[in-house]
Design a protein around this motif. Sequence first.
Motif, mmCIF file in Angstrom:
data_model
loop_
_atom_site.group_PDB
_atom_site.id
_atom_site.type_symbol
_atom_site.label_atom_id
_atom_site.label_comp_id
_atom_site.label_asym_id
_atom_site.label_seq_id
_atom_site.Cartn_x
_atom_site.Cartn_y
_atom_site.Cartn_z
ATOM 1 N N LYS A 26 54.115 -11.250 23.947
ATOM 2 C CA LYS A 26 55.265 -11.196 22.865
ATOM 3 C C LYS A 26 54.390 -11.071 21.567
ATOM 4 O O LYS A 26 54.898 -10.157 20.526
ATOM 5 N N GLU A 27 53.497 -11.731 21.367
ATOM 6 C CA GLU A 27 52.589 -11.933 20.036
ATOM 7 C C GLU A 27 51.518 -10.733 20.063
ATOM 8 O O GLU A 27 50.849 -10.790 18.927
ATOM 9 N N ASP A 28 51.497 -9.768 20.940
ATOM 10 C CA ASP A 28 50.326 -8.944 21.131
ATOM 11 C C ASP A 28 49.054 -9.447 21.063
ATOM 12 O O ASP A 28 48.325 -9.077 20.350
ATOM 13 N N ARG A 29 48.710 -10.483 21.635
ATOM 14 C CA ARG A 29 47.287 -11.218 21.659
ATOM 15 C C ARG A 29 46.672 -11.141 22.914
ATOM 16 O O ARG A 29 46.609 -11.938 23.787
ATOM 17 N N SER A 30 46.109 -9.974 23.042
ATOM 18 C CA SER A 30 45.488 -9.810 24.091
ATOM 19 C C SER A 30 44.263 -10.402 24.286
ATOM 20 O O SER A 30 43.422 -10.712 25.449
ATOM 21 N N ASP A 31 43.486 -10.869 23.090
ATOM 22 C CA ASP A 31 42.433 -11.659 22.914
ATOM 23 C C ASP A 31 42.652 -12.698 23.714
ATOM 24 O O ASP A 31 41.746 -13.450 24.351
ATOM 25 N N LEU A 32 43.811 -13.459 23.504
ATOM 26 C CA LEU A 32 43.867 -14.872 24.216
ATOM 27 C C LEU A 32 44.574 -14.586 25.458
ATOM 28 O O LEU A 32 44.207 -15.539 26.433
ATOM 29 N N LEU A 33 45.233 -13.700 25.706
ATOM 30 C CA LEU A 33 45.611 -13.181 27.193
ATOM 31 C C LEU A 33 44.609 -13.226 28.274
ATOM 32 O O LEU A 33 44.714 -13.793 29.324
ATOM 33 N N ASN A 34 43.219 -12.707 27.783
ATOM 34 C CA ASN A 34 42.244 -12.762 28.533
ATOM 35 C C ASN A 34 41.728 -14.101 28.922
ATOM 36 O O ASN A 34 41.046 -14.200 29.873
ATOM 37 N N GLN A 35 42.046 -15.068 28.270
ATOM 38 C CA GLN A 35 41.557 -16.371 28.602
ATOM 39 C C GLN A 35 42.318 -17.219 29.754
ATOM 40 O O GLN A 35 42.045 -18.082 30.316
ATOM 41 N N VAL A 36 43.842 -16.813 29.717
ATOM 42 C CA VAL A 36 44.589 -17.684 30.386
ATOM 43 C C VAL A 36 44.410 -18.098 31.740
ATOM 44 O O VAL A 36 44.424 -19.077 32.270
#
Length: 114
Positions: A26-36
């Motif tokens: 929702k926040e459009d944070r693919s940079d953080l999604l890659n870490q999850v």
Amino acid sequence: MNSFQSLKLVLLLPELTNDIIEKLKKEDRSDLLNQVQELKIISLCECGDPNCGSFYTIEPSKTENEQLNHEGFRTPLGLIEVFDGEIGFIEIMPSEIGKEIRTKISKALIREER
């Protein structure tokens, strides 16, 4: 401090992991999604509240460095805290869910120590 070096978030708390993924989408944070998918629970919050389910995914000392860029994302259960582009702390407000999460992490620690 208790150390949980090998406790992968996605394996121990899959529902919470999904909540984090949805929020970051929702926040459009693919940079953080890659870490999850690779996040590991390093240690529990040391506030002493048995209903607090908060935990660190990086060494706690890094979260205290005021020189790091810090941002947070609210979730229904609390907050995702990010330090210099790295997910570092998942805040789970004191609640029944917080207590369940804390208990689950603590039990996993006992299994890891055996």
